[in-house]
Design a protein around this motif. Structure first.
Motif, PDB file in Angstrom:
ATOM      1  N   UNK A  68       2.329 -14.797   8.725  1.00  0.00           N
ATOM      2  CA  UNK A  68       1.123 -14.206   7.985  1.00  0.00           C
ATOM      3  C   UNK A  68       1.132 -12.669   8.743  1.00  0.00           C
ATOM      4  N   UNK A  69       1.040 -12.596  10.019  1.00  0.00           N
ATOM      5  CA  UNK A  69       0.924 -11.446  10.739  1.00  0.00           C
ATOM      6  C   UNK A  69       1.966 -10.482  10.643  1.00  0.00           C
ATOM      7  N   UNK A  70       3.232 -10.963  10.181  1.00  0.00           N
ATOM      8  CA  UNK A  70       4.575 -10.048   9.937  1.00  0.00           C
ATOM      9  C   UNK A  70       4.271  -9.502   8.456  1.00  0.00           C
ATOM     10  N   UNK A  71       3.726 -10.379   7.682  1.00  0.00           N
ATOM     11  CA  UNK A  71       3.465  -9.720   6.216  1.00  0.00           C
ATOM     12  C   UNK A  71       2.436  -8.649   6.337  1.00  0.00           C
ATOM     13  N   UNK A  72       1.400  -8.831   7.198  1.00  0.00           N
ATOM     14  CA  UNK A  72       0.170  -7.996   7.018  1.00  0.00           C
ATOM     15  C   UNK A  72       0.728  -6.620   7.974  1.00  0.00           C
ATOM     16  N   UNK A  73       1.376  -6.696   8.793  1.00  0.00           N
ATOM     17  CA  UNK A  73       1.947  -5.650   9.731  1.00  0.00           C
ATOM     18  C   UNK A  73       2.834  -5.011   8.819  1.00  0.00           C
ATOM     19  N   UNK A  74       3.657  -5.377   7.932  1.00  0.00           N
ATOM     20  CA  UNK A  74       4.483  -4.521   7.213  1.00  0.00           C
ATOM     21  C   UNK A  74       3.430  -3.755   6.058  1.00  0.00           C
ATOM     22  N   UNK A  75       2.470  -4.587   5.675  1.00  0.00           N
ATOM     23  CA  UNK A  75       1.715  -3.988   4.544  1.00  0.00           C
ATOM     24  C   UNK A  75       0.889  -2.923   4.867  1.00  0.00           C
ATOM     25  N   UNK A  76       0.419  -2.773   6.223  1.00  0.00           N
ATOM     26  CA  UNK A  76      -0.466  -1.696   6.829  1.00  0.00           C
ATOM     27  C   UNK A  76       0.019  -0.288   6.734  1.00  0.00           C
ATOM     28  N   UNK A  77       1.401   0.001   6.581  1.00  0.00           N
ATOM     29  CA  UNK A  77       2.066   1.062   6.406  1.00  0.00           C
ATOM     30  C   UNK A  77       1.782   1.682   4.970  1.00  0.00           C
ATOM     31  N   UNK A  78       2.257   0.892   4.082  1.00  0.00           N
ATOM     32  CA  UNK A  78       2.073   1.362   2.620  1.00  0.00           C
ATOM     33  C   UNK A  78       0.948   1.281   2.026  1.00  0.00           C
ATOM     34  N   UNK A  79       0.041   0.486   2.512  1.00  0.00           N
ATOM     35  CA  UNK A  79      -1.220   0.542   2.187  1.00  0.00           C
ATOM     36  C   UNK A  79      -2.145   1.672   2.686  1.00  0.00           C
ATOM     37  N   UNK A  80      -1.803   2.070   3.957  1.00  0.00           N
ATOM     38  CA  UNK A  80      -2.534   3.289   4.464  1.00  0.00           C
ATOM     39  C   UNK A  80      -1.962   4.490   3.708  1.00  0.00           C
ATOM     40  N   UNK A  81      -0.705   4.696   3.347  1.00  0.00           N
ATOM     41  CA  UNK A  81      -0.220   5.300   2.438  1.00  0.00           C
ATOM     42  C   UNK A  81      -0.824   5.483   1.049  1.00  0.00           C
ATOM     43  N   UNK A  82      -1.398   4.553   0.518  1.00  0.00           N
ATOM     44  CA  UNK A  82      -1.854   4.632  -0.847  1.00  0.00           C
ATOM     45  C   UNK A  82      -3.446   4.815  -0.619  1.00  0.00           C
ATOM     46  N   UNK A  83      -3.940   4.020   0.161  1.00  0.00           N
ATOM     47  CA  UNK A  83      -5.571   4.073  -0.026  1.00  0.00           C
ATOM     48  C   UNK A  83      -6.277   4.811   1.450  1.00  0.00           C
ATOM     49  N   UNK A  84      -5.359   5.411   2.317  1.00  0.00           N
ATOM     50  CA  UNK A  84      -5.926   5.871   3.538  1.00  0.00           C
ATOM     51  C   UNK A  84      -6.043   4.896   4.578  1.00  0.00           C
ATOM     52  N   UNK A  85      -5.911   4.936   5.867  1.00  0.00           N
ATOM     53  CA  UNK A  85      -6.074   4.057   6.883  1.00  0.00           C
ATOM     54  C   UNK A  85      -7.171   3.614   7.008  1.00  0.00           C
ATOM     55  N   UNK A  86      -8.451   4.327   6.826  1.00  0.00           N
ATOM     56  CA  UNK A  86      -9.794   3.814   7.258  1.00  0.00           C
ATOM     57  C   UNK A  86     -10.222   2.677   6.272  1.00  0.00           C
ATOM     58  N   UNK A  87      -9.667   2.794   5.054  1.00  0.00           N
ATOM     59  CA  UNK A  87     -10.250   1.653   4.176  1.00  0.00           C
ATOM     60  C   UNK A  87      -9.181   0.385   4.360  1.00  0.00           C
ATOM     61  N   UNK A  88      -8.005   0.651   4.821  1.00  0.00           N
ATOM     62  CA  UNK A  88      -7.356  -0.583   5.091  1.00  0.00           C
ATOM     63  C   UNK A  88      -7.933  -1.341   6.275  1.00  0.00           C
TER      64      UNK A  88
END
Length: 444
Positions: A68-88
């Motif tokens: 789960x940590x691996x999946x979430x770690x990968x998602x942190x990059x594209x989600x930050x691109x899409x929503x901004x790091x602060x929202x993520x």
């Protein structure tokens, strides 16, 4: 697309330390968040074993959590691109809080292993979204000349909490309030730290969408995967990052019982030893980041991290066995091991320089490696300990670290990226000259 706007007024002291002033409270909040996350690190495994959960099931819990940590770690990059790091980061904080309550109420307090497994796995989605989105924020807001130092401070705060100060907190609080209450105290620390980071940090890149205007949502996610073969150096960096902390997460499974049952330490001594290991780690996080800015990233990682770890891991096992019950010897061996783990820090400064136009995607690959280490380490224990014992596992890790030194030598910055950095530095110097000129023209 990650970009840095006009320079934020900075403190000379913070500049010399390598800390972006605009992100100072983010670092403070991250430290407290990771202290809370690390409270359980040194005693969750022995706690579960003492309450009827087998060693194999404990390793399985840690392994699934790591996936789960691996999946979430990968998602942190594209989600930050899409929503901004602060929202993520807000989303990560909420996930951690909700599923920690479920883990404690429906899992720990009822003794239900299935609920522990489900809640702990889902909670594993939380901290990477918070922590690694902040790393993306750092990369967006920090000039290349300062990036390795800023990454060093990120890992200082990250490992300062997980598990260094978290384990120290647990060693002090367990005798006072008990093990279950200490679990609950971690929730408070995480919430306080998360709110400090998010409510007191106002650097503008945190709330911006970082992707290119013409980039689709699907391409943002695909780019964080396709970058592994479009720029193979990122795949190499990801593998090396897996190696970095894989032994750490394996040790959290096997070393508590080794030091308590074989070496003869008490649980409190083990927690203090773990804190010493990572006090060394957080100190050398800073040292390795600063050294990399001066000596080169690959040299620090290959020699200090890979080859150093190949030596330190067996020493951390054999020296306490040979000097049975000698806490000082164990502490020295552990401090050396912690320093070698810290020598991988320059990867976080190197990878954005390899891919200057896709920093979030490149850091997402690196975060995937960091997340994967949380399950690869326990998985190696699960697969090999029944056959080869702890000693065999130790030598497997030593060999993996030695092999990773060869991979590290492939991590050079391509010429097009060097040209990009030279252009960016020229723009920054010109902007500083203009700013200085405008200041000179103002009345005193």
């Amino acid at each position: 697309m990650m970009q840095t706007d006009s320079p934020v007024p900075s403190s000379p002291l913070l500049d010399r330390m390598g800390i972006p002033r605009s992100l100072l409270w983010g670092f403070v909040g991250l430290l407290l968040f990771m202290v809370g996350d690390g409270v359980e690190a040194g005693y969750l495994a022995p706690y579960l074993e003492h309450h009827g959960v087998s060693t194999r099931n404990v390793a399985l819990l840690f392994t699934v959590y790591g996936v789960a940590v691996s999946l979430s770690s990968w998602l942190s990059g594209p989600l930050s691109d899409l929503w901004g790091p602060k929202r993520v980061m807000w989303i990560g904080l909420a996930i951690w809080g909700v599923f920690e309550v479920v883990f404690l109420v429906c899992g720990i307090q009822t003794g239900s292993y299935s609920m522990m497994l489900a809640a702990y796995t889902l909670r594993g989605l939380g901290y990477p979204l918070f922590a690694y989105s902040f790393l993306v924020w750092i990369a967006a807001a920090t000039p290349p000349r300062q990036l390795s130092s800023a990454a060093g401070w990120f890992w200082f705060a990250f490992s300062g909490g997980l598990p260094t100060l978290g384990s120290l907190f647990a060693s002090a609080s367990i005798p006072l309030i008990g093990e279950v209450a200490t679990f609950w105290s971690s929730l408070g620390l995480v919430m306080v730290g998360g709110c400090i980071a998010l409510l007191m940090t106002h650097e503008p890149n945190g709330t911006r969408v970082l992707k290119k205007p013409d980039q689709s949502v699907s391409s943002v996610f695909f780019s964080s995967i396709t970058i592994l073969w479009r720029e193979p150096r990122t795949a190499v960096a990801m593998i090396v990052r897996v190696v970095d902390t894989s032994s750490e997460y394996a040790f959290l499974v096997i070393m508590p019982s080794f030091f308590v049952s074989v070496v003869g330490f008490s649980l409190s001594q083990w927690l203090v030893l773990l804190s010493i290991v990572f006090c060394s780690n957080i100190a050398f996080n800073l040292v390795s980041g600063l050294l990399a800015d001066r000596l080169g990233h690959r040299q620090v990682v290959a020699i200090g991290g890979c080859l150093g770890g190949a030596v330190a891991i067996p020493l951390f096992y054999y020296l306490p066995l040979h000097f049975h019950g000698n806490f000082l010897v164990a502490a020295l061996a552990g401090a050396f091991y912690g320093a070698t783990v810290a020598a991988f820090v320059p990867l976080s400064g190197l990878v954005p320089q390899i891919c200057p136009n896709e920093k979030a995607a490149a850091l997402s690959a690196l975060a995937l490696g960091a997340g994967a280490s949380t399950w690869v380490g326990p998985a190696i224990v699960t697969w090999f300990q029944p056959t080869y014992g702890i000693e065999g596992v130790i030598w497997i890790f030593s060999g993996i670290y030695a092999a990773s030194a060869l991979l590290t030598m492939l991590l050079n910055i391509p010429e097009h990226a060097k040209a990009h950095h030279r252009r960016q530095e020229r723009r920054e110097r010109e902007m500083n000259r203009r700013q200085a000129g405008s200041m000179e023209g103002q009345p005193i």
